[in-house]
Design a protein around this motif. Structure first.
Motif, short mmCIF file in Angstrom:
data_model
loop_
_atom_site.label_atom_id
_atom_site.label_comp_id
_atom_site.label_asym_id
_atom_site.label_seq_id
_atom_site.Cartn_x
_atom_site.Cartn_y
_atom_site.Cartn_z
N MET A 9 74.30 -20.75 8.67
CA MET A 9 73.51 -19.53 9.02
C MET A 9 72.32 -19.75 9.34
SD MET A 9 72.51 -18.64 4.70
CE MET A 9 71.25 -19.80 4.02
N PRO A 10 71.43 -19.02 10.14
CA PRO A 10 70.06 -19.59 10.42
C PRO A 10 69.19 -19.86 9.69
CG PRO A 10 70.94 -17.46 11.49
CD PRO A 10 72.06 -17.92 10.52
N GLY A 11 68.44 -20.80 9.60
CA GLY A 11 67.56 -21.34 8.74
C GLY A 11 68.13 -22.52 7.90
N GLY A 12 69.43 -22.67 7.78
CA GLY A 12 70.16 -23.58 6.80
C GLY A 12 70.44 -24.81 7.83
N ARG A 13 71.27 -25.61 7.16
CA ARG A 13 71.56 -26.73 8.05
C ARG A 13 72.56 -26.47 9.01
NH1 ARG A 13 70.61 -31.64 5.69
NH2 ARG A 13 69.97 -31.73 3.79
N LEU A 14 72.46 -27.14 10.18
CA LEU A 14 73.26 -26.95 11.29
C LEU A 14 74.75 -27.20 11.12
CD1 LEU A 14 71.31 -28.57 14.25
CD2 LEU A 14 71.89 -25.97 13.93
N THR A 15 75.74 -26.42 11.39
CA THR A 15 77.29 -26.52 10.98
C THR A 15 77.92 -27.17 12.24
OG1 THR A 15 78.03 -24.59 11.94
CG2 THR A 15 77.12 -24.58 9.71
N HIS A 16 79.23 -27.62 11.99
CA HIS A 16 79.86 -28.29 13.07
C HIS A 16 80.13 -27.14 14.18
CE1 HIS A 16 83.70 -30.57 14.59
NE2 HIS A 16 82.71 -30.81 15.26
N GLU A 17 80.36 -26.12 13.73
CA GLU A 17 80.55 -25.18 14.82
C GLU A 17 79.24 -24.73 15.69
OE1 GLU A 17 81.52 -20.29 15.46
OE2 GLU A 17 81.37 -21.28 13.28
N ASP A 18 77.89 -25.03 15.09
CA ASP A 18 76.69 -24.81 15.70
C ASP A 18 76.64 -25.96 16.87
OD1 ASP A 18 75.75 -22.63 14.17
OD2 ASP A 18 74.94 -24.02 12.58
N ARG A 19 76.99 -27.29 16.17
CA ARG A 19 77.07 -28.33 17.14
C ARG A 19 77.79 -28.29 18.42
NH1 ARG A 19 75.61 -30.66 11.90
NH2 ARG A 19 73.37 -31.55 11.93
#
Length: 308
Positions: A1-11
């Motif tokens: 989620m925005p503001g949290g840790r980057l996820t694998h999907e984000d990467r």
């Protein structure tokens, strides 16, 4: 989620957008993240041309496991700055870049601005900013050309430390003032060349008068800074109670000798600064304070001399 840790999907999205040629700012907007988050992620786990989501995720997982197993510790001067500090450096650098300063130069400047009093070496800057030595060298050179950074030898080594000292703003102010005066003078020469009654001449005339006025105002503020330094020098001489050399004053005040000399010159140009005292030269570069002769009558002086 925005503001949290980057996820694998984000990467995975970051990798795809980098491949499409998107910049960090646009990727940050797409993910709802600060630009600094994207730049740190790519710098930490690859390069814009070689960022892989799976590899970045493994590296992030490894750091998370190591962070959970290690005892918390505050970073020292020689370690990487805390995440909040790095974020501030990136944010402030973005603000300065908007004024025209190259972004890398701005990052180096803010890093030095937030360093301890003894500054940082080039190696410190490389480690903190995670950039190449060449980038640091070029940026430091630009900052020195703007009189924003000074070099000091690193005790016990052949390296140099870069410092933003308390003189930086006055130096930068004087540099800008000189530049404005030069722009005004050049614009006035342009008026002579093109003619005051031509469109080019009229624009140059307006420009020349604007920068001349700006230079005058900035010179006035620089004089005010000299006057403030003059009061400090007067206080130091009064405290010493004896003749003191410029060099001794500089060491005692922690100033460069040129700053003390400028303050002394300000007192000599404007004796009223020292009223009711007067600055007296007693030897080469040696000064003391005495009372102004016109402040007391001969009878008053005689009466005071008779006091126990």
């Amino acid at each position: 989620m925005p503001g949290g840790r980057l996820t694998h999907e984000d990467r995975q999205r970051i990798a795809a957008w980098l491949a499409d040629g998107l910049g960090y700012a646009e990727i940050g907007r797409q993910l709802g993240r600060p630009t600094s988050t994207i730049s740190r992620e790519v710098t930490r786990n690859g390069t814009p041309g070689d960022y892989r989501a799976a590899r970045a995720q493994r590296a992030a997982d490894h750091r998370a496991r190591r962070s959970r197993s290690a005892p918390p510790a505050e970073p020292t001067t020689d370690e990487q700055p805390a995440e909040a500090v790095r974020a501030f450096v990136d944010q402030f650098a973005t603000v300065l870049a908007a004024t025209g300063m190259p972004r890398m130069t701005a990052r180096v400047f803010v890093c030095l601005l937030t360093a301890d009093a003894d500054g940082l070496t080039a190696a410190d800057l490389v480690r903190r900013l995670r950039v190449s030595p060449a980038s640091v060298s070029k940026s430091v050179g630009s900052l020195q050309a703007m009189d924003l950074v000074v070099r000091h030898p690193d005790p016990g080594s052949r390296r140099e430390r870069y410092v933003i000292d308390e003189e930086v703003w006055l130096r930068a102010w004087r540099t800008d003032t000189g530049a404005h005066d030069q722009v005004a003078a050049t614009a006035r020469r342009g008026v002579d060349i093109f003619g005051a009654d031509t469109p080019a001449g009229a624009r140059l005339d307006t420009m020349g008068r604007f920068f001349a006025k700006l230079g005058e105002q900035m010179s006035g503020l620089a004089e005010a800074a000299n006057a403030s330094d003059a009061l400090t020098v007067l206080a130091a001489l009064a405290h010493a109670g004896r003749p003191v050399t410029v060099g001794t004053l500089a060491r005692a005040l922690g100033w460069p000798p040129d700053r003390v000399t400028a303050a002394v010159d300000a007192i000599r140009r404007q004796p009223a600064i020292a009223d009711p005292l007067t600055l007296r030269l007693v030897a080469d570069h040696t000064y003391t304070l005495t009372t102004r002769p016109d402040r007391l009558t001969p009878s008053q002086r005689a009466a005071l001399d008779r006091l126990d």
